[in-house]
Design a protein around this motif. Structure first.
Motif, PDB file in Angstrom:
ATOM      1  N   ASP A   1       0.826  -1.202   0.000  1.00  8.75           N
ATOM      2  CA  ASP A   1       0.000   0.000   0.000  1.00  8.75           C
ATOM      3  C   ASP A   1       0.865   1.258   0.000  1.00  8.75           C
ATOM      4  OD1 ASP A   1      -2.155  -1.641   0.082  1.00  8.75           O
ATOM      5  OD2 ASP A   1      -2.617  -1.310   2.207  1.00  8.75           O
ATOM      6  N   ARG A   2       0.347   2.283  -0.651  1.00  8.33           N
ATOM      7  CA  ARG A   2       1.062   3.563  -0.707  1.00  8.33           C
ATOM      8  C   ARG A   2       1.305   4.100   0.695  1.00  8.33           C
ATOM      9  NH1 ARG A   2      -0.589   8.950  -0.822  1.00  8.33           N
ATOM     10  NH2 ARG A   2       0.813  10.378  -1.942  1.00  8.33           N
TER      11      ARG A   2
ATOM     12  N   ARG B   1       4.273   2.404   2.201  1.00  8.65           N
ATOM     13  CA  ARG B   1       5.516   2.881   1.583  1.00  8.65           C
ATOM     14  C   ARG B   1       5.908   4.250   2.157  1.00  8.65           C
ATOM     15  NH1 ARG B   1       8.063   1.579  -3.237  1.00  8.65           N
ATOM     16  NH2 ARG B   1       6.329   0.181  -3.745  1.00  8.65           N
ATOM     17  N   LEU B   2       4.923   5.133   2.263  1.00  5.34           N
ATOM     18  CA  LEU B   2       5.202   6.459   2.814  1.00  5.34           C
ATOM     19  C   LEU B   2       5.628   6.376   4.276  1.00  5.34           C
ATOM     20  CD1 LEU B   2       2.282   8.555   1.257  1.00  5.34           C
ATOM     21  CD2 LEU B   2       4.702   8.561   0.603  1.00  5.34           C
ATOM     22  N   GLN B   3       4.992   5.466   5.025  1.00  5.28           N
ATOM     23  CA  GLN B   3       5.360   5.308   6.434  1.00  5.28           C
ATOM     24  C   GLN B   3       6.803   4.817   6.551  1.00  5.28           C
ATOM     25  OE1 GLN B   3       2.638   2.890   8.691  1.00  5.28           O
ATOM     26  NE2 GLN B   3       3.791   3.071  10.588  1.00  5.28           N
ATOM     27  N   GLY B   4       7.178   3.918   5.651  1.00  3.52           N
ATOM     28  CA  GLY B   4       8.556   3.424   5.669  1.00  3.52           C
ATOM     29  C   GLY B   4       9.570   4.508   5.362  1.00  3.52           C
ATOM     30  N   LEU B   5       9.260   5.330   4.368  1.00  7.96           N
ATOM     31  CA  LEU B   5      10.178   6.418   4.011  1.00  7.96           C
ATOM     32  C   LEU B   5      10.216   7.482   5.108  1.00  7.96           C
ATOM     33  CD1 LEU B   5       9.316   6.733   0.208  1.00  7.96           C
ATOM     34  CD2 LEU B   5      11.304   5.624   1.248  1.00  7.96           C
TER      35      LEU B   5
ATOM     36  N   ALA C   1      15.289   3.022   1.004  1.00 11.57           N
ATOM     37  CA  ALA C   1      14.575   2.380  -0.107  1.00 11.57           C
ATOM     38  C   ALA C   1      13.485   1.478   0.463  1.00 11.57           C
ATOM     39  CB  ALA C   1      15.537   1.580  -0.982  1.00 11.57           C
ATOM     40  N   TYR C   2      12.499   1.179  -0.401  1.00  9.51           N
ATOM     41  CA  TYR C   2      11.357   0.363   0.011  1.00  9.51           C
ATOM     42  C   TYR C   2      11.049  -0.585  -1.143  1.00  9.51           C
ATOM     43  CZ  TYR C   2       6.694  -0.594   2.079  1.00  9.51           C
ATOM     44  OH  TYR C   2       5.590  -1.184   2.643  1.00  9.51           O
ATOM     45  N   LEU C   3      11.342  -1.879  -0.986  1.00  8.04           N
ATOM     46  CA  LEU C   3      11.111  -2.875  -2.021  1.00  8.04           C
ATOM     47  C   LEU C   3      10.032  -3.838  -1.556  1.00  8.04           C
ATOM     48  CD1 LEU C   3      14.027  -1.798  -2.731  1.00  8.04           C
ATOM     49  CD2 LEU C   3      14.467  -4.043  -3.705  1.00  8.04           C
ATOM     50  N   THR C   4       9.162  -4.238  -2.489  1.00  2.00           N
ATOM     51  CA  THR C   4       8.082  -5.153  -2.139  1.00  2.00           C
ATOM     52  C   THR C   4       8.376  -6.554  -2.666  1.00  2.00           C
ATOM     53  OG1 THR C   4       6.860  -4.493  -4.138  1.00  2.00           O
ATOM     54  CG2 THR C   4       6.336  -3.337  -2.092  1.00  2.00           C
ATOM     55  N   LYS C   5       7.850  -7.540  -1.942  1.00  8.25           N
ATOM     56  CA  LYS C   5       7.965  -8.941  -2.335  1.00  8.25           C
ATOM     57  C   LYS C   5       6.814  -9.299  -3.280  1.00  8.25           C
ATOM     58  CE  LYS C   5       9.772 -10.077   2.279  1.00  8.25           C
ATOM     59  NZ  LYS C   5       9.504 -10.817   3.527  1.00  8.25           N
TER      60      LYS C   5
END
Length: 282
Positions: free
Chosen positions: A90-91, A94-98, A104-108
């Motif tokens: 989810d966007r 991703r934003l929470q991670g950044l 960087a944020y990579l998805t499986k």
């Protein structure tokens, strides 16, 4: 790859992925260690000071966001780069991670070649920033390597390595604050001794989390080494509470110092790796 291996910490609860990443990055020339729980990841990062963390978000105890927040809040780990590797697409995630400070944020499922390049690029950016130890403020990493490299082409140099043994045992008994105080006090005593010797051009930094490296001239080394041996050895028992000092004098796991000396001239060592290998037994 740099001659000195970069350390990667992988925090991943999927054992198959953790094992695959461990094997893959070891083949790529990295020093890799893995943990499967968030709390273990925080402790491992504080203890081993990795160059980069690969972090899953869904973990059995605390989630990856909380791990990142704790690492960013601790002065010892606040500058360690983080790459999130997660199933959360989810966007908002991703934003929470950044926002948590990830590079960087990579998805499986992920492309391992892309992850390799992300790791490589993040580490290269980190090396371009002169790193300092968050506890002592002294140079470490690439900044130390640069000064050691200069010795390869210098006619008159001497290197003194001072290692603090059993600091991890001390930390387990008295806590991180007390062990940080040991490192800070040692660094201040070393810097004071360098100023008292009087010559210019000295350098002091970290060869490792519990080891200092001093670069000086061969003529200045004897007085400097004698002064530091006397002062640092005498200071050790004062880091213990008064009630524990007598007992610690008989403890073989008490704080100890290890000194090593290396002297040379231009051309004695071909590469930085050869020089650092010679320093390690010291």
């Amino acid at each position: 790859m740099a001659e000195t291996k970069s350390k990667l910490l992988i925090i991943e609860d999927d054992l198959d992925i953790a094992e695959m990443l461990n094997a893959y990055f070891r083949v790529q020339g990295y020093d890799v260690f893995t943990v499967n729980w968030g709390e273990d990841g925080v402790r491992a990062c504080q203890t081993h000071r990795p160059d980069l963390v690969i972090l899953d978000i869904r973990l059995p105890d605390i989630d990856g966001f909380e791990v990142a927040r704790r690492l960013r809040a601790d002065r010892r780990t606040q500058d360690v780069p983080i790459i999130f590797l997660t199933e959360k697409r989810d966007r908002a995630d991703r934003l929470q991670g950044l926002e948590a400070g990830a590079e960087a944020y990579l998805t499986k499922p992920f492309d391992v070649q892309e992850l390799r390049l992300r790791v490589q690029n993040v580490l290269q950016r980190a090396r371009r920033i002169a790193p300092t130890n968050p506890i002592t403020g002294l140079p470490e990493g690439a900044a130390v390597d640069e000064r050691l490299t200069e010795c390869l082409h210098t006619e008159d140099w001497a290197i003194l390595v001072i290692g603090i043994e059993n600091l991890e045992t001390f930390r387990e008994a008295y806590g991180f604050v007390a062990s940080d105080d040991v490192l800070r006090a040692m660094s201040l005593m070393i810097q004071n001794a360098l100023r008292e010797v009087g010559e210019s051009g000295h350098f002091v930094g970290h060869l490792g989390p519990c080891a200092f490296v001093l670069i000086t001239s061969q003529s200045a080394l004897p007085a400097l080494e004698e002064r530091l041996r006397s002062r640092l050895e005498q200071s050790l028992e004062y880091f213990y509470p008064l009630k524990d000092r007598e007992q610690e004098r008989r403890n073989h796991r008490r704080l100890k110092l290890r000194f090593g000396v290396l002297q040379g001239g231009a051309g004695q060592y071909e590469t930085l790796e050869h020089l650092k290998r010679a320093l390690m037994p010291a």
